[in-house]
Write an enzyme that holds these catalytic residues in place. Structure first.
Site, PDB file in Angstrom:
ATOM      1  N   CYS A 171      -1.269  36.136  -5.181  1.00 51.64           N
ATOM      2  CA  CYS A 171      -1.528  37.141  -6.149  1.00 51.64           C
ATOM      3  C   CYS A 171      -0.107  37.964  -6.530  1.00 51.64           C
ATOM      4  CB  CYS A 171      -2.744  37.537  -5.817  1.00 51.64           C
ATOM      5  SG  CYS A 171      -2.435  39.066  -4.492  1.00 51.64           S
ATOM      6  N   HIS A 175      -1.194  47.074  -1.757  1.00 52.65           N
ATOM      7  CA  HIS A 175      -2.562  45.886  -2.357  1.00 52.65           C
ATOM      8  C   HIS A 175      -3.545  46.732  -1.763  1.00 52.65           C
ATOM      9  CE1 HIS A 175      -4.258  42.212  -2.070  1.00 52.65           C
ATOM     10  NE2 HIS A 175      -3.933  41.311  -1.996  1.00 52.65           N
TER      11      HIS A 175
END
Length: 342
Positions: free
Chosen positions: A159, A186
């Site tokens: 991602c 994150h």
């Protein structure tokens, strides 16, 4: 009329369930049919977590149990519960492509078992351990045209790679990137415990995910260099987990090959939204991370955070939904790959 590609999902966790859900909301929904899911969890729990999701809300359709299988919007999906890649008769299920979403298989040797068990091709939801572990690594919008259809194992990268590679490619093409340092902020992941516990060999990941900001290791720099080899030796990265459920960001520091004003960078990023439609977005609003929950873009550049400091130094801030954006890219790559298959 070309028949829908028959997909199977191995590993029905966060990404596996998001892929199934994204397919229901995607313009590509008529291009695919999910025919099988392999997940060790019991069927009742699988059905429940498909229907009700704390991050993305209630499923937009019907989810039912049908004997030992799952019914989604009236379509039967065969369910198996094997913990081994060769524990499912993939060939007997008529699978055209397997989406490996468990995150448990990274080496060529491990992924090869799926092929030997009857999967004609495997799309992996994470980077391979090395370039040799997969036939091709794709960041959609950057290099999917390099797919030939002859590949057997393809990686959807990560991602974070999907978020930052288009941005770096634009900066390098327009201004030249001498060096880049990436800090990923994150959201928590399931390799972290809710309370301190024996969950990981990385001692930081034994600490409560919801009580601390926690630095973790990352292979993002290697992932970027794999997709943008002209930046080899120029990229460093670190990652920090932060106690939120979803949506992440990358704080990008770059040394460009010439002085650039913040307005020039923002103008470039606004133009990039036309070169990467549906993949790169731009905003100048005063955002918080929750604004991008369920956002299908790979990257959203926050122009309000762009800074420059002379001598070519620049700082950009890039948001991304690490679940939803990535799940949608898996579908995009699956479609691009299937289009190359004779």
């Amino acid at each position: 009329m070309k028949h829908p590609l028959r997909l199977a999902i191995n590993g029905y966790g966060r990404i596996g369930r998001c892929v199934l859900r994204a397919l229901q909301e995607s313009a590509l929904k008529d291009s695919f049919e999910v025919v099988a899911i392999n997940e060790p969890a019991d069927l009742a729990t699988m059905a429940y977590l498909t229907q009700f999701d704390s991050t993305h809300g209630i499923f937009p359709g019907r989810v039912e149990q049908a004997g030992e299988d799952l019914m989604v919007n009236g379509r039967r999906i065969r369910v198996s519960h094997s913990r081994r890649p060769d524990g499912v008769d993939w060939a007997g299920l008529g699978v055209d492509m397997l989406l490996e979403c468990s995150g448990q298989y990274g080496s060529r040797e491990q992924l090869q078992v799926f092929l030997e068990a009857g999967c004609p091709r495997v799309l992996v939801s994470h980077p391979g351990g090395s370039a040799a572990d997969v036939d091709y690594t794709v960041v959609y919008g950057i290099n999917e045209r390099g797919l030939t259809g002859s590949e057997r194992i393809v990686s959807n990268a990560s991602c974070t790679t999907n978020a930052i590679v288009p941005v770096l490619a634009e900066l390098d093409g327009a201004f030249g990137v001498a060096h880049a340092f990436l800090t990923t902020l994150h959201s928590v992941m399931n390799d972290q415990p809710m309370i301190d516990g024996y969950h990981h060999s990385d001692l930081r990941r034994t600490r409560s995910a919801m009580q601390s900001i926690i630095p973790v290791a990352t292979g993002l720099a290697q992932g970027v260099e794999r997709l943008l080899p002209r930046l080899s030796g120029k990229v460093q990265a670190k990652a920090i987990r932060v106690p939120i459920l979803n949506v992440s960001a990358i704080d990008l520091m770059v040394k460009l090959e010439r002085d650039v004003a913040a307005d020039e960078i923002n103008a470039l990023m606004m133009d990039a939204t036309h070169r990467y439609p549906g993949l790169v977005s731009y905003s100048f609003h005063p955002h918080a991370s929750v604004d991008f929950n369920h956002d299908a873009h790979s990257a959203i550049v926050d122009g309000s955070q762009t800074r420059t400091n002379g001598d070519g130094f620049a700082n950009l801030f890039v948001w991304f939904d690490n679940e939803w954006g990535f799940a949608n890219r898996m579908l995009d790559v699956a479609k691009a790959w299937s289009d190359r298959i004779g």
